[in-house]
Scaffold this active site. Structure first.
Site, PDB file in Angstrom:
ATOM      1  N   HIS A  18       0.830  -1.212   0.000  1.00  0.00           N
ATOM      2  CA  HIS A  18       0.000   0.000   0.000  1.00  0.00           C
ATOM      3  C   HIS A  18       0.864   1.262   0.000  1.00  0.00           C
ATOM      4  O   HIS A  18       0.683   2.157  -0.843  1.00  0.00           O
ATOM      5  CB  HIS A  18      -0.924  -0.010   1.217  1.00  0.00           C
ATOM      6  N   GLU A  19       1.791   1.325   0.932  1.00  0.00           N
ATOM      7  CA  GLU A  19       2.615   2.523   1.049  1.00  0.00           C
ATOM      8  C   GLU A  19       3.588   2.667  -0.121  1.00  0.00           C
ATOM      9  O   GLU A  19       3.884   3.784  -0.545  1.00  0.00           O
ATOM     10  CB  GLU A  19       3.391   2.506   2.371  1.00  0.00           C
ATOM     11  N   HIS A  22       1.877   4.591  -2.877  1.00  0.00           N
ATOM     12  CA  HIS A  22       1.957   6.040  -2.679  1.00  0.00           C
ATOM     13  C   HIS A  22       3.356   6.557  -2.996  1.00  0.00           C
ATOM     14  O   HIS A  22       3.530   7.555  -3.701  1.00  0.00           O
ATOM     15  CB  HIS A  22       1.626   6.392  -1.227  1.00  0.00           C
TER      16      HIS A  22
END
Length: 333
Positions: A18-19, A22
């Site tokens: 997820h990170e 980003h």
């Protein structure tokens, strides 16, 4: 110990993916990333590479990418706030997109290992409706109620939604045979006729399986939101990290593929939840950017940051409540 290790690995991978979504997208559009952190709480270790600090923290239940100008005013041309609305939306949405992509990969792997269902019958339940009617293992379903069957899912859908007799046409040794039977209901109210599908490894079939599962899981989450808004969800229907760890422990008893299925579900759950328009979540930040597009000018970053801070505090309070509820189910209190 196995449960704890499995849970840590799953949480770590889910958060990392997820990170990283980003982080990678921020770097791609030229945003200055100050910190890339996996985990929450006190640091275990850190190192610097270029302008970014990379850190690992003690609690593997979250993470963050700290970008220049995300929650404060910044004159830096590489700040988050100075990038185009489309670039910012891409950065915010990329975390969830990566979780969905990982879920697709997991489902694809599961399907390749297990095989994709075909319209050929593998097993017939003894004394079930299909067995009594004369259907045999190896029969290939071609028609159900005069509808041509292209996939196993099509046959399941028709059988599930049929109350009365079902007319099934199969191919057996090149000969077309027709049978009439009535589905039976199991303890959950599902209609069954007592057959299972023969599965074979299929690249295209596995891709379809992955996308169908992703769409199905997302639809279930929309249903959950509707139920929550209408008051049809109780605290027993919601689980936090402690509840998820317990679920992982139960799932490990059924083997590695079951754990993979759960990992895919957790990825989809995280991606979906983060896109909800709740302050402090990615969905809320995307909503503020859309409002900016409508207004023709951005909101005050400090005011928006305060809204997200309040939302984060509320989410933390909710997490504490859910965790307490998880512990209560374990009869700790």
């Amino acid at each position: 110990m196995t449960t704890a290790i499995t849970a840590i690995i799953i949480f770590f991978i889910v958060v990392l993916v997820h990170e990283f979504g980003h982080f990678a997208t921020a770097k791609l559009v030229g945003i200055k990333v100050q910190e890339f952190s996996i985990g929450m709480g006190p640091r275990i270790t850190k190192f610097n590479k270029g302008e970014t600090e990379y850190s690992l923290r003690i609690l593997p239940i979250g993470g963050y990418v700290k970008m220049e100008g995300e929650d404060e005013k910044s004159e830096d041309e590489r700040s988050f706030s100075n990038k185009s609305p489309i670039s910012r939306i891409l950065v915010l949405a990329s975390g969830a997109i990566m979780n969905f992509l990982l879920a697709l990969i997991i489902y694809f792997v599961i399907s390749i290992v297990v095989g994709s269902p075909t319209t050929t019958i593998d097993k017939v339940t003894e004394n079930g409706p299909a067995d009594i009617a004369g259907i045999k293992s190896g029969d290939e379903i071609v028609l159900i109620n005069n509808k041509k069957i292209e996939s196993w899912q099509e046959s399941k859908d028709i059988i599930t939604n049929t109350e009365d007799k079902i007319n099934i046409t199969v191919l057996r040794d090149g000969e077309s045979l027709s049978f009439s039977l009535t589905p039976q209901k199991d303890e959950n109210g599902n209609k069954l006729i007592g057959i299972s599908s023969k599965t074979i490894p299929s690249f295209i079939g596995s891709i379809k399986y992955a996308f169908n599962n992703l769409i199905f899981m997302i639809s279930l989450m929309f249903d959950f939101i509707k139920m929550a808004l209408t008051g049809n969800v109780s605290t027993s229907d919601v689980a936090g990290p402690i509840g998820v760890v317990q679920l992982i422990g139960e799932t490990t008893k059924y083997g590695f593929l079951s754990v993979l299925n759960l990992a895919a579900f957790i990825n989809i759950n995280l991606g979906f939840f983060n896109l909800l328009p709740i302050p402090a979540l990615d969905g809320s930040r995307i909503l503020f950017i859309l409002i900016e597009l409508l207004r023709g000018k951005p909101l005050d970053p400090e005011k928006e940051g305060m809204i997200h801070f309040i939302g984060f505090a509320i989410l933390m309070a909710l997490m504490i409540f859910i965790s307490y509820n998880d512990l209560s189910r374990l009869n700790i209190f």
